[in-house]
Design an enzyme around this catalytic site. Structure first.
Site, mmCIF file in Angstrom:
data_model
loop_
_atom_site.group_PDB
_atom_site.id
_atom_site.type_symbol
_atom_site.label_atom_id
_atom_site.label_comp_id
_atom_site.label_asym_id
_atom_site.label_seq_id
_atom_site.Cartn_x
_atom_site.Cartn_y
_atom_site.Cartn_z
ATOM 1 N N GLU A 1 14.463 -11.691 -24.327
ATOM 2 C CA GLU A 1 15.432 -11.370 -25.369
ATOM 3 C C GLU A 1 14.908 -10.309 -26.338
ATOM 4 O O GLU A 1 15.634 -9.397 -26.737
ATOM 5 C CB GLU A 1 15.828 -12.637 -26.132
ATOM 6 N N GLU B 1 15.021 -6.978 -24.510
ATOM 7 C CA GLU B 1 16.375 -6.474 -24.319
ATOM 8 C C GLU B 1 16.972 -5.931 -25.613
ATOM 9 O O GLU B 1 17.631 -4.885 -25.613
ATOM 10 C CB GLU B 1 17.277 -7.584 -23.762
ATOM 11 N N GLU B 2 16.769 -6.633 -26.723
ATOM 12 C CA GLU B 2 17.435 -6.255 -27.963
ATOM 13 C C GLU B 2 16.727 -5.131 -28.710
ATOM 14 O O GLU B 2 17.379 -4.356 -29.414
ATOM 15 C CB GLU B 2 17.564 -7.476 -28.878
#
Length: 337
Positions: A217, A220-221
């Protein structure tokens, strides 16, 4: 998808090829012998009567044999470890045939003492759903490619396991050497357009470990590479997503890179922000659990003696895949165990 058993086998337990069910006509075969030789008082009448009875005997025997050999079609199911049956449908069939198979199968499994019956219908066989529901099945859960239906043969309250009750989420506390934390603004969801800076968060995918999900996460962010350190805390809440409960794991991460490149589809902005600036946001001040999370993070960072849960690889007989056991490994090493 269809299994055939003789009606005799259906009604006699356990299955035994010497076990038969006899019709009224077949039972005549075992009547006292003198019944076949009763005369009518005439000289040749007895002989004619014997011939008639012999013909009747032959006819009755054929009918009895036909009844014994009659086959009943069943759905092809696999018995599970909990007294139930699992049926995986793979081929299309006429709705009337499917209804008939369900009826005969439920009757058969009831006599065997089975309880829960599961039917897994792939999405291409959606036309059979209504048939199953009319025969007493109900929805248990659905995935992108199939629907699982279930029936409780005994009736009344059942002991079947419910559908998955929780969604699992992760949050990342990532701090650099400047005492700056990694934060984002989302362009969708409840925080869209609010100007609130928050920690990177996300949902754990199917078959994904918590310690790996939070790494994914963050990457990805923000495009930041980070190393998982430990689970600092977790929170359980209810009625959070389509009536499901939620388990949220706050994780401490160690940054391995520092140049941010935000995700265009979900993230409005991303930056390194001083921890004190993050804490000063009105939203953080109002949300009690966020203040508690910060206190935990500071206790960990400033040597306050707080230790979270570290992932330790482990195996289990319940799964072919290795998993992780999360516990306070630091304190365990210091114990006398």
């Amino acid at each position: 998808m269809i299994t055939s058993v003789s009606r005799a086998a259906l009604l006699c337990r356990p299955y035994n090829y010497r076990c038969f069910i006899f019709s009224a006509a077949a039972r005549n075969l075992f009547a006292p012998k003198q019944a076949f030789f009763r005369g009518t008082g005439g000289g040749g009448g007895g002989r004619s009567n014997i011939r008639a009875m012999a013909a009747s005997l032959s006819s009755s025997s054929g009918k009895a044999n036909a009844e014994v050999q009659q086959e009943v079609k069943l759905l092809n199911g696999v018995y599970d470890n909990y007294g139930g049956v699992v049926v995986q449908m793979t081929k299309s069939m006429d709705s009337k045939l499917f209804s008939s198979l369900i009826k005969s199968s439920l009757s058969h499994w009831k006599q065997e003492g089975k309880k829960g019956v599961w039917i897994k219908l792939p999405i291409e066989l959606v036309s059979l759903v209504e048939v199953a529901v009319k025969e007493g099945f109900w929805y248990h859960h659905a995935e992108p490619t199939y629907l699982m239906l279930v029936n409780w043969i005994p009736g009344g309250a059942n002991t079947l396991p419910g559908n998955a009750s929780h969604r699992v989420g992760v949050g990342a506390f990532v701090m650099n050497e400047k005492r700056e934390v990694l934060v984002v603004q989302e362009n969708s969801g409840r925080f869209r357009g609010t100007g609130i800076w928050k920690f990177p968060t996300g949902v754990v995918d199917k078959g994904e470990d918590i310690c790996k999900a939070v790494v994914r996460e963050v990457k990805e962010e923000t495009s930041i590479d980070a190393e998982f350190v430990e689970v600092l805390s977790f929170r359980q809440s209810h009625q959070s997503f389509f009536g499901k409960s939620d388990l949220f794991f706050m994780c401490m991460m160690r940054p391995l890179s520092f140049e941010i490149l935000k995700q265009e589809t979900e993230i409005e902005a991303a930056q390194w922000m001083l921890l004190e600036e993050y804490m000063a946001q009105p939203f953080v001040q109002k949300e009690g659990h966020l203040k508690q999370i910060i206190d935990i993070c500071l206790a960990k960072l400033e040597g306050g003696g707080y230790s979270g849960f570290s992932p330790v690889p482990t195996t289990s007989t319940f799964s072919d895949q290795n998993g992780y056991l999360y516990y306070n490994a630091a304190d365990l090493k210091c114990s006398n165990i």
